[in-house]
Design an enzyme around this catalytic site. Sequence first.
Site, PDB file in Angstrom:
ATOM      1  N   SER A 178      24.236 -14.897 -16.746  1.00 26.18           N
ATOM      2  CA  SER A 178      23.307 -14.579 -16.403  1.00 26.18           C
ATOM      3  C   SER A 178      23.245 -12.862 -16.506  1.00 26.18           C
ATOM      4  O   SER A 178      24.035 -12.753 -17.511  1.00 26.18           O
ATOM      5  CB  SER A 178      22.948 -15.032 -15.332  1.00 26.18           C
ATOM      6  OG  SER A 178      21.484 -14.963 -14.946  1.00 26.18           O
ATOM      7  N   LYS A 228      25.044 -11.057 -19.172  1.00 30.19           N
ATOM      8  CA  LYS A 228      24.981  -8.987 -20.269  1.00 30.19           C
ATOM      9  C   LYS A 228      25.280  -8.733 -20.478  1.00 30.19           C
ATOM     10  O   LYS A 228      25.815  -7.097 -21.595  1.00 30.19           O
ATOM     11  CB  LYS A 228      23.131  -9.126 -19.249  1.00 30.19           C
ATOM     12  CG  LYS A 228      21.799  -9.756 -19.790  1.00 30.19           C
ATOM     13  CD  LYS A 228      20.915  -9.359 -18.265  1.00 30.19           C
ATOM     14  CE  LYS A 228      20.085 -10.168 -17.628  1.00 30.19           C
ATOM     15  NZ  LYS A 228      19.517 -10.870 -18.032  1.00 30.19           N
ATOM     16  N   TRP A 277      13.251 -19.194 -18.371  1.00 32.08           N
ATOM     17  CA  TRP A 277      13.576 -17.699 -18.002  1.00 32.08           C
ATOM     18  C   TRP A 277      14.312 -17.140 -18.389  1.00 32.08           C
ATOM     19  O   TRP A 277      14.265 -15.870 -19.166  1.00 32.08           O
ATOM     20  CB  TRP A 277      13.580 -17.278 -16.472  1.00 32.08           C
ATOM     21  CG  TRP A 277      13.899 -16.461 -15.863  1.00 32.08           C
ATOM     22  CD1 TRP A 277      14.078 -15.284 -15.367  1.00 32.08           C
ATOM     23  CD2 TRP A 277      12.440 -15.730 -16.174  1.00 32.08           C
ATOM     24  NE1 TRP A 277      13.365 -14.506 -15.033  1.00 32.08           N
ATOM     25  CE2 TRP A 277      11.867 -14.424 -15.490  1.00 32.08           C
ATOM     26  CE3 TRP A 277      10.934 -15.812 -16.738  1.00 32.08           C
ATOM     27  CZ2 TRP A 277      11.192 -13.510 -14.826  1.00 32.08           C
ATOM     28  CZ3 TRP A 277      10.060 -14.768 -16.720  1.00 32.08           C
ATOM     29  CH2 TRP A 277      10.323 -13.487 -15.677  1.00 32.08           C
ATOM     30  N   HIS A 279      19.388 -23.178 -13.988  1.00 33.73           N
ATOM     31  CA  HIS A 279      19.656 -21.637 -14.982  1.00 33.73           C
ATOM     32  C   HIS A 279      21.993 -22.104 -14.059  1.00 33.73           C
ATOM     33  O   HIS A 279      21.771 -21.537 -12.816  1.00 33.73           O
ATOM     34  CB  HIS A 279      19.295 -21.283 -14.570  1.00 33.73           C
ATOM     35  CG  HIS A 279      19.991 -19.269 -14.471  1.00 33.73           C
ATOM     36  ND1 HIS A 279      19.958 -18.963 -16.183  1.00 33.73           N
ATOM     37  CD2 HIS A 279      20.107 -18.902 -13.766  1.00 33.73           C
ATOM     38  CE1 HIS A 279      19.846 -17.668 -15.562  1.00 33.73           C
ATOM     39  NE2 HIS A 279      20.289 -17.254 -14.447  1.00 33.73           N
TER      40      HIS A 279
HETATM   41  C1  GTR Z   1      16.861 -13.378 -12.714  1.00 32.18           C
HETATM   42  C2  GTR Z   1      16.853 -11.805 -13.772  1.00 32.18           C
HETATM   43  C3  GTR Z   1      18.015 -12.672 -15.567  1.00 32.18           C
HETATM   44  C4  GTR Z   1      18.536 -13.284 -14.816  1.00 32.18           C
HETATM   45  C5  GTR Z   1      18.855 -13.853 -13.080  1.00 32.18           C
HETATM   46  C6  GTR Z   1      20.412 -13.295 -12.943  1.00 32.18           C
HETATM   47  O1  GTR Z   1      15.996 -12.847 -11.790  1.00 32.18           O
HETATM   48  O2  GTR Z   1      15.458 -11.912 -13.949  1.00 32.18           O
HETATM   49  O3  GTR Z   1      17.846 -11.675 -16.192  1.00 32.18           O
HETATM   50  O4  GTR Z   1      19.842 -12.203 -14.941  1.00 32.18           O
HETATM   51  O5  GTR Z   1      18.272 -13.159 -13.094  1.00 32.18           O
HETATM   52  O6  GTR Z   1      21.396 -12.830 -12.930  1.00 32.18           O
HETATM   53  O7  GTR Z   1      20.705 -14.934 -12.336  1.00 32.18           O
END
Ligand code: GTR
Length: 320
Positions: free
Chosen positions: A182, A186, A273, A304
């Site tokens: 997540s 990045k 997402w 996720h």
């Molecule tokens: C979300 C964000 C994503 C992702 C995620 C995470 O809210 O929009 O870009 O990085 O968090 O880190 O769990």
Amino acid sequence: MMSSPLPEAWQCAGVPSLPAIGPDVVDEFARTIYGRTPEGGQLTDLVLRSRDNGVLSGAADRLRHRAVIACPLGNLELDTVTHLPAGASAEHPVPVVVALNFKSNEEPSAKVLKAGYAVLTVDYQQIEPDDPAPAAPGVRALFPTESWGAVAAWAWGLSRLLDIAGSIDGVDPEGAIVLGHSRLGKAALWAGAQDERFAVTVTNGSGCCGASLFRHPGGEDIAAITTKFPHWFVPSFSTYAGNESSLPVDQHQLLASIAPRRVYVASAEDDAWADPVGEYLAVVAARPAFGPNGIGYHVRPGTHDLLEEDWLHALDFAKR
Ligand code: GTR
């Protein structure tokens, strides 16, 4: 490697072309999105605070260290945890996965350790708080530097974890893997692009500003991410909100910039997402930059998360 059958709808989506990747591509990502990770930050002290044998399966080992990293304007202290698989020793060091974590040094599973890697980790917010207006400053306040976002600060932290790995008996820093999920996926990608010591970069569910293409519509976009997380990037990145097509780069170029070192991208089908189709298309578009087995990908059912199966697929790829 494409290990799962792909949903049919994905197969007809457009794959962007891959421009020639020059040494200036990483600079362009630094300028536009993440900010430049500064040179510097020297490991000056590493103190073993505890050693617990047998906390996982068999004789796996867990070491807790306090690391001191000297930065231009002060020291950063990190409480790291190193998980060693059974049999790792100074005489028989094992390769390492460096990974930041969300929940104060959560454990890798016994199966991950059985795959033969050490895992070295630290709570990501010890490096830089995940807050647009943090109560206490992080590492960015310890450099007299221009503009770098929190993602770049976390990427800096991943490189420091690799420095630390080189000082731990039982860990071989050669052939290291950098891994993240997540927002930390990045950071892992940005660390892999900048630090050539990482042999394999693993980015899981990293979505917007991770592995997924800006120009593939779906999921989070620049407006959403820069509104909710303005501290993650350079401030000028938000000027591209709603105007993705004017960005000078796209994420397949960041994946390709890591070649000939290796990259592994993982998605989950219901992680809308993070735009799993955009992640997949970035991998396909980046493939020409890599040799055989240079870039790998899987998509699994579900949402996720960074699951044991994601770890195991990635480590399996790394071993090839
Ligand atoms: C979300 C964000 C994503 C992702 C995620 C995470 O809210 O929009 O870009 O990085 O968090 O880190 O769990």
